[in-house]
Write a protein that holds these residues in place. Structure first.
Motif, PDB file in Angstrom:
ATOM      1  N   VAL A  38      -5.748   3.902  -3.016  1.00  0.00           N
ATOM      2  CA  VAL A  38      -7.185   3.521  -2.749  1.00  0.00           C
ATOM      3  C   VAL A  38      -7.385   2.402  -3.337  1.00  0.00           C
ATOM      4  O   VAL A  38      -7.391   1.199  -2.357  1.00  0.00           O
ATOM      5  N   GLU A  39      -6.374   2.041  -4.400  1.00  0.00           N
ATOM      6  CA  GLU A  39      -6.414   1.033  -5.182  1.00  0.00           C
ATOM      7  C   GLU A  39      -5.772  -0.305  -4.160  1.00  0.00           C
ATOM      8  O   GLU A  39      -6.277  -1.625  -3.877  1.00  0.00           O
ATOM      9  N   LEU A  40      -4.443   0.126  -4.037  1.00  0.00           N
ATOM     10  CA  LEU A  40      -3.659  -0.734  -3.004  1.00  0.00           C
ATOM     11  C   LEU A  40      -4.435  -1.378  -1.363  1.00  0.00           C
ATOM     12  O   LEU A  40      -4.049  -2.134  -1.168  1.00  0.00           O
ATOM     13  N   ALA A  41      -5.281   0.218  -1.285  1.00  0.00           N
ATOM     14  CA  ALA A  41      -5.386  -0.321   0.554  1.00  0.00           C
ATOM     15  C   ALA A  41      -6.792  -1.135  -0.019  1.00  0.00           C
ATOM     16  O   ALA A  41      -7.087  -2.685   0.821  1.00  0.00           O
ATOM     17  N   SER A  42      -7.743  -1.144  -0.792  1.00  0.00           N
ATOM     18  CA  SER A  42      -8.615  -2.123  -1.368  1.00  0.00           C
ATOM     19  C   SER A  42      -8.433  -3.832  -1.255  1.00  0.00           C
ATOM     20  O   SER A  42      -8.690  -4.662  -1.311  1.00  0.00           O
ATOM     21  N   GLN A  43      -6.936  -3.829  -1.927  1.00  0.00           N
ATOM     22  CA  GLN A  43      -6.431  -5.334  -2.313  1.00  0.00           C
ATOM     23  C   GLN A  43      -5.831  -6.241  -0.771  1.00  0.00           C
ATOM     24  O   GLN A  43      -5.618  -6.760  -0.751  1.00  0.00           O
ATOM     25  N   GLY A  44      -5.781  -5.255   0.330  1.00  0.00           N
ATOM     26  CA  GLY A  44      -4.826  -5.612   1.150  1.00  0.00           C
ATOM     27  C   GLY A  44      -3.442  -5.095   1.260  1.00  0.00           C
ATOM     28  O   GLY A  44      -2.525  -5.743   2.439  1.00  0.00           O
ATOM     29  N   ARG A  45      -3.410  -4.890   0.446  1.00  0.00           N
ATOM     30  CA  ARG A  45      -2.202  -4.718   0.025  1.00  0.00           C
ATOM     31  C   ARG A  45      -1.233  -3.742   1.452  1.00  0.00           C
ATOM     32  O   ARG A  45       0.204  -3.100   1.153  1.00  0.00           O
ATOM     33  N   LEU A  46      -1.406  -2.156   1.677  1.00  0.00           N
ATOM     34  CA  LEU A  46      -1.488  -0.889   1.666  1.00  0.00           C
ATOM     35  C   LEU A  46      -2.711  -0.670   2.723  1.00  0.00           C
ATOM     36  O   LEU A  46      -3.949  -0.684   3.197  1.00  0.00           O
TER      37      LEU A  46
ATOM     38  N   ALA B  24       3.179   7.013  -7.677  1.00  0.00           N
ATOM     39  CA  ALA B  24       3.258   5.936  -8.472  1.00  0.00           C
ATOM     40  C   ALA B  24       4.751   5.355  -7.326  1.00  0.00           C
ATOM     41  O   ALA B  24       5.345   4.385  -7.414  1.00  0.00           O
ATOM     42  N   ASP B  25       5.246   6.053  -6.618  1.00  0.00           N
ATOM     43  CA  ASP B  25       7.147   5.563  -5.172  1.00  0.00           C
ATOM     44  C   ASP B  25       6.176   3.715  -4.912  1.00  0.00           C
ATOM     45  O   ASP B  25       6.704   3.109  -4.519  1.00  0.00           O
ATOM     46  N   VAL B  26       4.557   4.479  -4.197  1.00  0.00           N
ATOM     47  CA  VAL B  26       4.759   3.345  -3.350  1.00  0.00           C
ATOM     48  C   VAL B  26       3.784   2.297  -3.859  1.00  0.00           C
ATOM     49  O   VAL B  26       3.852   1.221  -3.814  1.00  0.00           O
ATOM     50  N   GLN B  27       3.775   2.511  -5.636  1.00  0.00           N
ATOM     51  CA  GLN B  27       3.046   1.278  -6.549  1.00  0.00           C
ATOM     52  C   GLN B  27       4.680   0.635  -6.749  1.00  0.00           C
ATOM     53  O   GLN B  27       4.466  -0.472  -6.442  1.00  0.00           O
ATOM     54  N   ALA B  28       5.356   1.604  -7.017  1.00  0.00           N
ATOM     55  CA  ALA B  28       6.436   0.837  -7.367  1.00  0.00           C
ATOM     56  C   ALA B  28       7.287   0.154  -5.952  1.00  0.00           C
ATOM     57  O   ALA B  28       7.896  -1.579  -6.117  1.00  0.00           O
ATOM     58  N   TYR B  29       7.379   0.523  -4.911  1.00  0.00           N
ATOM     59  CA  TYR B  29       7.405  -0.493  -3.775  1.00  0.00           C
ATOM     60  C   TYR B  29       6.850  -1.865  -3.354  1.00  0.00           C
ATOM     61  O   TYR B  29       7.677  -2.783  -3.022  1.00  0.00           O
ATOM     62  N   LEU B  30       5.319  -1.736  -4.134  1.00  0.00           N
ATOM     63  CA  LEU B  30       4.898  -3.196  -3.896  1.00  0.00           C
ATOM     64  C   LEU B  30       4.606  -3.716  -4.405  1.00  0.00           C
ATOM     65  O   LEU B  30       3.363  -4.290  -5.359  1.00  0.00           O
TER      66      LEU B  30
END
Length: 550
Positions: free
Chosen positions: A69-77, A40-46
């Motif tokens: 994993v979802e953020l990585a698939s979007q190319g953001r993480l 959740a903290d990573v999602q908030a940062y992004l």
């Protein structure tokens, strides 16, 4: 991860810069957390769709991986590899050269299983790498590595070694912001890999060496004491592995205990070193698992020893600069038949002086430079013959190579027609086969089996006696000091030896460079499984390190 472990990794990384802010599209944020990670903290940062983040994580740190994993698939993480315990790879490479790459391979496999994708880069403990690690890391698909204070170039000058982009985070490059606190990182619009791909300053540079502040680690008496004790445990494990009577379960357990003793925090100058109860307890577990007692202390001279003394019944392993020598114990022996019993030759083909020695190996030498790797296999006798182009017709030599040192990787089955197999941790990627009618290098490819890489030309010398073969360095990359080897001598005849790959005579004799105990058990038919051990060189950690060119 403990605060001490985080200190190891971050004490040489830059603090946040007080300079003027950098445009988001020109910087990358590298997060190296020192504790549990909440998705959740990573999602908030992004939350800003334009933001990107590179994060060095081990699966053990993450509460749940789905959101990441979802953020990585979007190319953001972007994921970077993190080895549990942040071991200092150059230190553990000294005791057991194969361990550094084995730890990387294991962490990489766990990362893939947890996050569904392979990491793009690696953040090693204290940013510590050596030249021989760069190529193998790149070969495992890693594109960049966060390195320590290695480069004499300006702080914002990146470099590349063996295809691996070196990110000099310890010198404070303005392009990469590094922190253990996510909230302290600015919003950046690129990942480290994206910056590495676009940086025009990525010129081929001098491979990284361990210089600068990191050298201070080894000057601490506590660190030197810890290195001595660790080297003793690594040597004990290597001796057990090459003993010929190793139990796979014991070997795996002791290896796991040694991995636990490799945590980088144990070698910090500020730590208690060898006297620390946590470190000593882990080292003692290695010795107990092997049925031995840990030494109370080691004399300083032990640190300078480059070879491990072993009983005469074991294979003797020596390092001579850029060469390794493995020697059988000097005991009379005969070639082994495929059923594990001593073979006696009869009939006109058997010369009395050589009949029991033709397949009796005595030694193997591996030497390397920038151009080639040369393998020399010696035996008690070599029978010359004009019946085969190479000058010897009854002998077929195999040398199996475990190059990547990855557990459960490579082939445990030998080439067709050979007796026995290798343990899972010694699976081979390459095999040299040289006989009277042909010689070649083969590579094992899953799903295809052995594939011909290059034809070679053996050079026999009956006077020594030995057979020598040279392989171009372009075919065998990496550091041979850390490879595993299995040399076999097999009985050959023309019908089988002219196949591709060549095969030995069915139920023929064979010889092996292996501990005397194993050879005796094979001759007596007591070792029916014929599980052959790979030979590995184990060295004490010298004060200035060891290793040849990759």
């Amino acid at each position: 991860m403990s605060a001490k472990a985080a200190l190891l990794l971050l004490s040489f990384l830059p603090t946040l810069f007080a300079a003027a802010p950098v445009r988001a599209e020109d910087c990358a944020a590298l997060w190296v957390p020192d504790g549990p990670v909440r998705a959740a903290d990573v999602q908030a940062y992004l939350a800003d769709p334009a933001s990107r983040l590179s994060a060095a994580l081990s699966p053990e740190q993450v509460d749940r991986s789905t959101g990441l994993v979802e953020l990585a698939s979007q190319g953001r993480l972007e994921f970077a590899l993190r080895i549990p315990g942040d071991p200092l790879l150059p230190f553990i490479s000294r005791g057991r050269p194969q361990d550094a790459l084995a730890r990387v391979a294991l962490a990489r496999a766990r990362h893939r299983d947890a996050f569904g994708a392979l990491p793009a880069g690696i953040v090693p403990g204290a940013g510590a790498l050596t030249a021989e690690l760069a190529g193998p890391l790149a070969a495992q698909g890693l594109r960049w590595a966060a390195v320590g204070d290695y480069l004499a170039a300006p702080a914002d000058a990146w470099s590349r070694a063996a295809g691996l982009a070196l990110v000099p985070v310890a010198q404070g490059t303005a392009a990469v912001r590094v922190s253990s606190e996510l909230s302290a990182l600015p919003s950046c619009g690129r990942t480290v890999a994206e910056l590495a791909a676009s940086a025009s300053a990525l010129a081929p540079a001098v491979p990284p060496t361990w210089l600068g502040p990191l050298a201070e680690i080894e000057r601490s008496s506590a660190t030197r004491a810890a290195l001595e004790l660790y080297a003793a445990a690594a040597a004990a494990l290597g001796e057990y592995q090459n003993s010929g009577g190793a139990s796979l379960n014991t070997l795996e357990k002791a290896t796991g205990e040694l991995y636990a003793a490799q945590e980088g925090r144990f070698f910090l100058p500020a730590s208690a070193g060898a006297s620390g109860p946590a470190f000593r307890g882990r080292v003692e577990k290695v010795f107990r698992t092997l049925g031995r007692s840990a030494p109370e202390s080691l004399p300083a001279a032990e640190l300078e020893r480059s070879t491990v003394p072993v009983p005469s019944t074991r294979v003797r392993a020596l390092r001579e600069g850029n060469a390794l020598v493995f020697e059988n114990a000097p005991a009379p022996s005969a070639g082994l038949s495929a059923d594990g019993t001593a073979r006696e030759e009869h009939g006109p083909r058997a010369a009395p002086s050589t009949s029991t020695a033709l397949w009796d190996l005595s030694r193997m030498r591996v030497e390397w430079d920038e151009g080639s790797v040369v393998f020399t296999v010696g035996m008690r006798a070599l029978e010359r013959s004009s019946a085969a182009p190479s000058g010897f017709d009854r002998l077929l030599l195999d040398v199996y190579l475990d190059i990547n040192n990855r557990p459960r990787a490579g082939s445990t089955d030998l080439l067709p027609g050979r007796p026995g197999f290798l343990a899972s941790e010694d699976g081979w990627e390459y095999a040299l086969v040289f006989g009277g009618w042909s010689a070649a290098l083969y590579r094992f490819i899953p799903g295809q089996g052995p594939v011909l890489v290059e034809k070679l030309r053996p050079q026999p010398d009956a006077a020594l006696p030995e057979v020598r073969v040279s392989v171009p360095r372009a075919r065998l990359r990496g550091n041979p000091a850390g490879w595993g080897y299995l040399p076999l001598a097999l009985e050959a005849d023309k019908a089988a030896a002219t196949r591709t790959p060549p095969e030995p005579r069915p139920e023929g004799a064979y010889g092996i460079v292996a501990p005397t105990r194993l050879q005796e058990r094979l001759r007596a038919g007591l070792s029916r499984s014929r599980k052959f051990p790979a030979l590995r060189f184990v060295e004490r950690a010298p004060s200035q390190g060891a290793g040849g060119p990759p």
